[in-house]
Motif scaffolding. Sequence first.
Motif, PDB file in Angstrom:
ATOM      1  N   ASP A  50       0.839  -1.013  -0.102  1.00  0.00           N
ATOM      2  CA  ASP A  50      -0.079   0.090  -0.036  1.00  0.00           C
ATOM      3  C   ASP A  50       0.939   1.069   0.006  1.00  0.00           C
ATOM      4  OD1 ASP A  50      -1.513   2.085   0.878  1.00  0.00           O
ATOM      5  OD2 ASP A  50      -2.863   1.042   1.862  1.00  0.00           O
ATOM      6  N   ALA A  53       0.226   3.855   2.654  1.00  0.00           N
ATOM      7  CA  ALA A  53       0.614   3.609   3.792  1.00  0.00           C
ATOM      8  C   ALA A  53       2.105   3.824   4.036  1.00  0.00           C
ATOM      9  CB  ALA A  53       0.027   2.006   4.219  1.00  0.00           C
ATOM     10  N   ARG A 163      -2.297  -1.305   7.706  1.00  0.00           N
ATOM     11  CA  ARG A 163      -2.442  -1.251   6.265  1.00  0.00           C
ATOM     12  C   ARG A 163      -1.426  -1.865   5.431  1.00  0.00           C
ATOM     13  NH1 ARG A 163      -3.964   3.876   7.146  1.00  0.00           N
ATOM     14  NH2 ARG A 163      -2.497   4.879   5.519  1.00  0.00           N
ATOM     15  N   SER A 167      -1.362  -5.471   3.411  1.00  0.00           N
ATOM     16  CA  SER A 167      -1.079  -5.416   1.728  1.00  0.00           C
ATOM     17  C   SER A 167       0.189  -6.218   1.419  1.00  0.00           C
ATOM     18  CB  SER A 167      -1.043  -4.011   1.279  1.00  0.00           C
ATOM     19  OG  SER A 167       0.339  -3.240   1.691  1.00  0.00           O
TER      20      SER A 167
END
Length: 183
Positions: A50, A53, A163, A167
């Motif tokens: 991500d 993030a 996050r 991911s």
Amino acid sequence: MESHRINARQSGVVCAIVVAMLGALVAGCGGGGQERAYEVPDTLCGTAVDGDALASFLPAGSEIVVKGKSSSGSEGCQVVVDGKLIVTTAQVWAEADRTTAFTAARQSIGALDETAEGGRFVYSGNEAFGKTRGCVDAKYQQELYTVIQADGSKRRDADAMKRLILSFTEAVEESAACTAGAL
């Protein structure tokens, strides 16, 4: 005797000068160049992450270098900004049937006070550990774990770290690394 009164017009001028000086002071404190001249990656050494993030942990700077770093039983990646190591990732094979917290205890740089998905993920504001699903090496009785550590970052953000590890772990589960040990 002189009067020390300031009329409304003078007061406005004084306020404008103070505001301008404070603005210059605040701008000067940042040392200038408070922007990223580099693009935040959405993959680290071929594994998707991500990007938003990841950006939470990356400082302002002019150059980012992402390079692989592997060792026995571990595939890793380093994120370096302007010559300083900021974030590392790893995919680590560890003893099967252990918890993520047990595996993290050996590698953690600090207290991991947050969990997700029933303990499958443990994390803090600057590091996280995850346990993949279905990435098992039956021959050596090992499972694949994921690690992200942002110990070079001045920023702490538990939500962004969550996050990021989610991911990263999902991408590892879909990669050849997941099935490599299952031969």
